[in-house]
Design a protein around this motif. Structure first.
Motif, PDB file in Angstrom:
ATOM      1  N   GLU A   1     -20.945-108.245 -55.308  1.00  0.00           N
ATOM      2  CA  GLU A   1     -21.815-107.064 -55.394  1.00  0.00           C
ATOM      3  C   GLU A   1     -22.388-106.689 -54.034  1.00  0.00           C
ATOM      4  O   GLU A   1     -22.466-105.510 -53.687  1.00  0.00           O
ATOM      5  N   THR A   2     -22.787-107.696 -53.258  1.00  0.00           N
ATOM      6  CA  THR A   2     -23.343-107.388 -51.940  1.00  0.00           C
ATOM      7  C   THR A   2     -22.286-106.761 -51.039  1.00  0.00           C
ATOM      8  O   THR A   2     -22.580-105.832 -50.302  1.00  0.00           O
ATOM      9  N   TYR A   3     -21.047-107.260 -51.103  1.00  0.00           N
ATOM     10  CA  TYR A   3     -19.973-106.662 -50.307  1.00  0.00           C
ATOM     11  C   TYR A   3     -19.717-105.221 -50.743  1.00  0.00           C
ATOM     12  O   TYR A   3     -19.496-104.340 -49.915  1.00  0.00           O
ATOM     13  N   TYR A   4     -19.729-104.974 -52.044  1.00  0.00           N
ATOM     14  CA  TYR A   4     -19.520-103.620 -52.556  1.00  0.00           C
ATOM     15  C   TYR A   4     -20.602-102.677 -52.034  1.00  0.00           C
ATOM     16  O   TYR A   4     -20.299-101.614 -51.476  1.00  0.00           O
ATOM     17  N   TRP A   5     -21.862-103.062 -52.217  1.00  0.00           N
ATOM     18  CA  TRP A   5     -22.956-102.183 -51.788  1.00  0.00           C
ATOM     19  C   TRP A   5     -23.007-102.046 -50.269  1.00  0.00           C
ATOM     20  O   TRP A   5     -23.325-100.990 -49.742  1.00  0.00           O
ATOM     21  N   TYR A   6     -22.667-103.117 -49.554  1.00  0.00           N
ATOM     22  CA  TYR A   6     -22.627-103.036 -48.094  1.00  0.00           C
ATOM     23  C   TYR A   6     -21.590-102.009 -47.654  1.00  0.00           C
ATOM     24  O   TYR A   6     -21.862-101.175 -46.786  1.00  0.00           O
ATOM     25  N   SER A   7     -20.406-102.042 -48.252  1.00  0.00           N
ATOM     26  CA  SER A   7     -19.365-101.078 -47.874  1.00  0.00           C
ATOM     27  C   SER A   7     -19.805 -99.655 -48.185  1.00  0.00           C
ATOM     28  O   SER A   7     -19.497 -98.729 -47.431  1.00  0.00           O
ATOM     29  N   LYS A   8     -20.511 -99.467 -49.276  1.00  0.00           N
ATOM     30  CA  LYS A   8     -21.018 -98.134 -49.624  1.00  0.00           C
ATOM     31  C   LYS A   8     -22.104 -97.689 -48.649  1.00  0.00           C
ATOM     32  O   LYS A   8     -22.161 -96.524 -48.253  1.00  0.00           O
ATOM     33  N   CYS A   9     -22.983 -98.610 -48.276  1.00  0.00           N
ATOM     34  CA  CYS A   9     -24.148 -98.268 -47.445  1.00  0.00           C
ATOM     35  C   CYS A   9     -23.812 -98.060 -45.973  1.00  0.00           C
ATOM     36  O   CYS A   9     -24.662 -97.611 -45.204  1.00  0.00           O
TER      37      CYS A   9
ATOM     38  N   GLY B   1     -20.680 -96.586 -45.282  1.00  0.00           N
ATOM     39  CA  GLY B   1     -19.556 -95.659 -45.382  1.00  0.00           C
ATOM     40  C   GLY B   1     -19.952 -94.222 -45.099  1.00  0.00           C
ATOM     41  O   GLY B   1     -20.998 -93.927 -44.510  1.00  0.00           O
ATOM     42  N   ILE B   2     -19.117 -93.312 -45.577  1.00  0.00           N
ATOM     43  CA  ILE B   2     -19.287 -91.883 -45.314  1.00  0.00           C
ATOM     44  C   ILE B   2     -20.575 -91.347 -45.928  1.00  0.00           C
ATOM     45  O   ILE B   2     -21.317 -90.632 -45.290  1.00  0.00           O
ATOM     46  N   ASP B   3     -20.840 -91.698 -47.166  1.00  0.00           N
ATOM     47  CA  ASP B   3     -22.045 -91.230 -47.855  1.00  0.00           C
ATOM     48  C   ASP B   3     -23.125 -92.306 -47.842  1.00  0.00           C
ATOM     49  O   ASP B   3     -23.742 -92.611 -48.862  1.00  0.00           O
ATOM     50  N   ALA B   4     -23.382 -92.873 -46.679  1.00  0.00           N
ATOM     51  CA  ALA B   4     -24.299 -94.008 -46.569  1.00  0.00           C
ATOM     52  C   ALA B   4     -25.705 -93.670 -47.056  1.00  0.00           C
ATOM     53  O   ALA B   4     -26.319 -94.466 -47.765  1.00  0.00           O
ATOM     54  N   ASN B   5     -26.230 -92.519 -46.693  1.00  0.00           N
ATOM     55  CA  ASN B   5     -27.592 -92.180 -47.107  1.00  0.00           C
ATOM     56  C   ASN B   5     -27.707 -92.084 -48.617  1.00  0.00           C
ATOM     57  O   ASN B   5     -28.686 -92.546 -49.203  1.00  0.00           O
ATOM     58  N   ARG B   6     -26.725 -91.489 -49.253  1.00  0.00           N
ATOM     59  CA  ARG B   6     -26.738 -91.379 -50.714  1.00  0.00           C
ATOM     60  C   ARG B   6     -26.618 -92.748 -51.364  1.00  0.00           C
ATOM     61  O   ARG B   6     -27.277 -93.045 -52.367  1.00  0.00           O
ATOM     62  N   ALA B   7     -25.774 -93.605 -50.819  1.00  0.00           N
ATOM     63  CA  ALA B   7     -25.590 -94.945 -51.383  1.00  0.00           C
ATOM     64  C   ALA B   7     -26.859 -95.777 -51.220  1.00  0.00           C
ATOM     65  O   ALA B   7     -27.248 -96.508 -52.144  1.00  0.00           O
ATOM     66  N   ARG B   8     -27.513 -95.678 -50.074  1.00  0.00           N
ATOM     67  CA  ARG B   8     -28.755 -96.426 -49.864  1.00  0.00           C
ATOM     68  C   ARG B   8     -29.833 -95.966 -50.835  1.00  0.00           C
ATOM     69  O   ARG B   8     -30.573 -96.773 -51.385  1.00  0.00           O
ATOM     70  N   LYS B   9     -29.912 -94.654 -51.043  1.00  0.00           N
ATOM     71  CA  LYS B   9     -30.891 -94.128 -51.991  1.00  0.00           C
ATOM     72  C   LYS B   9     -30.558 -94.596 -53.406  1.00  0.00           C
ATOM     73  O   LYS B   9     -31.459 -94.979 -54.165  1.00  0.00           O
ATOM     74  N   ALA B  10     -29.305 -94.607 -53.770  1.00  0.00           N
ATOM     75  CA  ALA B  10     -28.890 -95.092 -55.091  1.00  0.00           C
ATOM     76  C   ALA B  10     -29.237 -96.552 -55.274  1.00  0.00           C
ATOM     77  O   ALA B  10     -29.718 -96.967 -56.333  1.00  0.00           O
ATOM     78  N   LEU B  11     -29.016 -97.356 -54.236  1.00  0.00           N
ATOM     79  CA  LEU B  11     -29.343 -98.772 -54.299  1.00  0.00           C
ATOM     80  C   LEU B  11     -30.847 -98.977 -54.467  1.00  0.00           C
ATOM     81  O   LEU B  11     -31.287 -99.784 -55.286  1.00  0.00           O
TER      82      LEU B  11
END
Length: 159
Positions: free
Chosen positions: A132-140, A142-152
């Motif tokens: 899970e940490t690897y998944y969220w790290y790759s999202k955070c 990536g291209i939509d990092a701000n959106r992924a960080r807010k989602a997290l």
């Protein structure tokens, strides 16, 4: 000879496997008094040829809010927490899973001011599996990092 019969030859390049491993390192930035900020870098390669990129940088105020997570990452990577001081000159090397988890904690908590919410984020990330940490790290990162960080942040802290 027609156009479909002509074949262009493109010189091929040989692909070489990268022998280096991915690690993380903490770099201490001294501030006034005995406070310090931090930068966590993702590194590739061995001692002679290391490629590094900064993942996140924290101010001394942001660093003090996640000090327990920093100490936990240090212990899991085989360091004593006492190596993390404001006079530290050399980077502190972290193992990949510990660096991913710590970088995720730092990215998620960076813009947060409420201590209760910071604690909820740290607790939530520490409860995640390595996958899970690897998944969220790759999202955070990536291209939509701000959106992924807010989602997290929304997922882990009920605010």
């Amino acid at each position: 000879m027609t156009a479909s019969q002509r074949v262009a030859t493109v010189p091929s390049r040989r692909l070489a496997a990268v022998t280096g491993v991915r690690d993380f390192r903490l770099i201490v930035h001294p501030d006034r008094g005995e406070t310090y900020g931090l930068t966590i870098e993702e590194t590739y390669g061995e001692a002679g040829s290391v490629l590094a990129t900064a993942v996140v940088t924290l101010t001394p105020q942001q660093t003090s809010r996640v000090i327990d997570a920093l100490f936990a990452a240090m212990r899991r990577s085989g360091h004593q927490p006492s190596v993390l001081t404001f006079t530290r000159k050399a980077p502190i090397r972290l193992a990949e899973p510990d660096g991913v988890r710590l970088a995720l904690i730092l990215m998620a908590t960076q813009p947060i001011a409420k201590h209760e919410r910071v604690r909820a984020l740290v607790t939530g990330i520490n409860a995640m599996s390595i996958e899970e940490t690897y998944y969220w790290y790759s999202k955070c990162i990536g291209i939509d990092a701000n959106r992924a960080r807010k989602a997290l942040r929304t997922l882990l802290s009920d605010a």
